[in-house]
Design a protein around this motif. Structure first.
Motif, PDB file in Angstrom:
ATOM      1  N   TYR A   1       1.384  -1.450  -0.216  1.00 29.96           N
ATOM      2  CA  TYR A   1       0.032   0.156   0.284  1.00 29.96           C
ATOM      3  C   TYR A   1       1.059   1.198   0.208  1.00 29.96           C
ATOM      4  O   TYR A   1       1.596   1.551   0.791  1.00 29.96           O
TER       5      TYR A   1
ATOM      6  N   ASP B   1      -9.313  -7.291   7.368  1.00 32.06           N
ATOM      7  CA  ASP B   1      -9.622  -6.365   6.505  1.00 32.06           C
ATOM      8  C   ASP B   1      -9.287  -4.928   6.435  1.00 32.06           C
ATOM      9  O   ASP B   1      -8.570  -3.756   5.799  1.00 32.06           O
TER      10      ASP B   1
ATOM     11  N   TRP C   1      -7.067   2.517   5.271  1.00 32.12           N
ATOM     12  CA  TRP C   1      -6.755   0.937   4.744  1.00 32.12           C
ATOM     13  C   TRP C   1      -8.224  -0.003   4.762  1.00 32.12           C
ATOM     14  O   TRP C   1      -8.279  -0.321   5.516  1.00 32.12           O
ATOM     15  N   ASP C   2      -8.799  -0.058   3.110  1.00 32.77           N
ATOM     16  CA  ASP C   2      -9.744  -1.707   3.426  1.00 32.77           C
ATOM     17  C   ASP C   2      -8.708  -2.442   2.501  1.00 32.77           C
ATOM     18  O   ASP C   2      -9.310  -2.505   1.036  1.00 32.77           O
ATOM     19  N   ARG C   3      -8.542  -3.394   3.187  1.00 34.48           N
ATOM     20  CA  ARG C   3      -8.031  -4.228   2.226  1.00 34.48           C
ATOM     21  C   ARG C   3      -8.797  -4.888   0.743  1.00 34.48           C
ATOM     22  O   ARG C   3      -8.151  -6.052   0.852  1.00 34.48           O
ATOM     23  N   ARG C   4     -10.174  -5.846   1.357  1.00 37.41           N
ATOM     24  CA  ARG C   4     -11.145  -6.544   1.013  1.00 37.41           C
ATOM     25  C   ARG C   4     -10.692  -5.145  -0.637  1.00 37.41           C
ATOM     26  O   ARG C   4     -11.609  -5.935  -1.932  1.00 37.41           O
ATOM     27  N   LEU C   5     -10.343  -4.051  -0.749  1.00 30.68           N
ATOM     28  CA  LEU C   5     -10.191  -3.145  -2.299  1.00 30.68           C
ATOM     29  C   LEU C   5      -9.039  -3.796  -3.158  1.00 30.68           C
ATOM     30  O   LEU C   5      -8.255  -4.011  -1.976  1.00 30.68           O
ATOM     31  N   PRO C   6      -8.979  -3.387  -3.807  1.00 29.13           N
ATOM     32  CA  PRO C   6      -7.747  -3.822  -4.933  1.00 29.13           C
ATOM     33  C   PRO C   6      -6.619  -2.835  -4.070  1.00 29.13           C
ATOM     34  O   PRO C   6      -7.353  -0.994  -3.651  1.00 29.13           O
TER      35      PRO C   6
ATOM     36  N   LYS D   1      -7.191   1.240  -5.117  1.00 28.28           N
ATOM     37  CA  LYS D   1      -8.499   1.881  -3.756  1.00 28.28           C
ATOM     38  C   LYS D   1      -7.977   1.820  -2.999  1.00 28.28           C
ATOM     39  O   LYS D   1      -9.981   2.174  -1.989  1.00 28.28           O
ATOM     40  N   ALA D   2      -7.984   1.220  -2.192  1.00 26.38           N
ATOM     41  CA  ALA D   2      -8.016   0.756  -0.836  1.00 26.38           C
ATOM     42  C   ALA D   2      -7.542   1.629   1.193  1.00 26.38           C
ATOM     43  O   ALA D   2      -7.761   1.982   1.636  1.00 26.38           O
TER      44      ALA D   2
ATOM     45  N   VAL E   1      -9.319   4.601   2.285  1.00 28.59           N
ATOM     46  CA  VAL E   1     -10.837   4.356   2.467  1.00 28.59           C
ATOM     47  C   VAL E   1     -11.009   5.603   3.044  1.00 28.59           C
ATOM     48  O   VAL E   1     -11.959   6.611   3.387  1.00 28.59           O
TER      49      VAL E   1
END
Length: 276
Positions: free
Chosen positions: A93, A110, A124-129, A132-133, A135
């Motif tokens: 990231y 996540d 950071w949202d690890r479920r996103l690419p 785009k992580a 947030v």
């Protein structure tokens, strides 16, 4: 960072993270008077993708094989040590424009928050690419030196979601942020006379506890409704961890107490009974 009771990860100035298995009874290990001798440690993995110092490590609370590292190269990397090829990161990231000083997981692997010398904290949202992580970005007036996601359940050995994040700044301030509205800190309080280097926050035996360590050579322990307790080292304090410990109960038997381990540049490691 302890991954489990038998393994740990160590951040290094060369950009590597080294994994070790810990066995105090290993062949050649000394007696219990020196349980951290090199003879007790066996190298297991070398994680070498960062281009500069590794400043921070965090272990996901629900999966001790998932590790995050923050570096002076401005990136956060996530590693899955249970993977077939454990020495390759599973995520990188980027977004900070200065060194990453702190990183913390939420109650799952996540969600993460990072703290940087670029005077921002990022969520950071690890479920996103990866691209785009990020947030959420929160701007603070000084370098962000450390971050802790408030977690419950240390006495029970578990964690639960909290919406609050605590960050320590270079001027001695601790800011509180709400992950649901991450851009603007909820509060800001000057707690130390120098940079805050480490924060831990948890609910221990029903009591909310926050402790912070600073380059002003002190550790402050706060519980609601009680006065701040200050412990002093003779030099900068960079190490801080909550732990369970055995203590003598009032009836004479053993009981489980909550302890705080502090480590300073004075070479002292102190174990404090929080008496909760």
């Amino acid at each position: 960072a302890w991954l489990s009771g038998a393994s740990l990860a160590v951040a290094q100035d060369d950009g590597n993270v080294e994994g070790f298995a810990y066995d105090p009874k290993a062949a050649g290990a000394p007696d219990a008077s020196d349980p951290m001798s090199d003879a007790c440690l066996t190298g297991t993995v070398s994680l070498g993708e960062h281009d500069d110092l590794v400043n921070a490590l965090a272990v996901a609370p629900v999966s001790t094989s998932v590790l995050a590292s923050g570096s002076s190269d401005g990136t956060i990397k996530v590693w899955d040590l249970s993977a077939a090829i454990a020495n390759r990161s599973v995520n990188t990231y980027a977004g900070h424009i200065a060194e990453v000083n702190g990183v913390a997981f939420g109650a799952s692997a996540d969600s993460m928050v990072s703290a940087s010398s670029d005077m921002t904290l990022r969520m950071w949202d690890r479920r996103l690419p990866e691209e785009k992580a990020c947030v959420g970005v929160a701007h603070v007036p000084y370098s962000a030196r450390c971050v802790a996601w408030a977690q419950d359940g240390i006495s029970a050995g578990g964690s639960s979601d909290s919406d609050l994040v605590l960050a320590g700044l270079e001027d001695g301030t601790i800011v509180t942020l709400d992950t649901r509205a991450f851009g603007t800190p909820l509060s800001s309080e000057l707690k130390h006379q120098a940079s805050v280097q480490r924060i831990v926050s948890a609910t221990c035996n029903g009591h909310a506890v926050t402790a912070s360590a600073s380059e002003d050579c002190t550790v402050q322990v706060n519980t609601p409704g009680a006065e701040t307790v200050v412990h002093t080292h003779k030099d900068y304090v960079y190490g801080l961890a909550l732990c369970s410990m055995r203590s003598q109960g009032k009836g004479g038997g053993d009981s489980t107490a909550v302890g705080l381990v502090t480590g300073g540049w004075d070479g002292a490691v102190n174990l404090l009974d929080l008496e909760l």
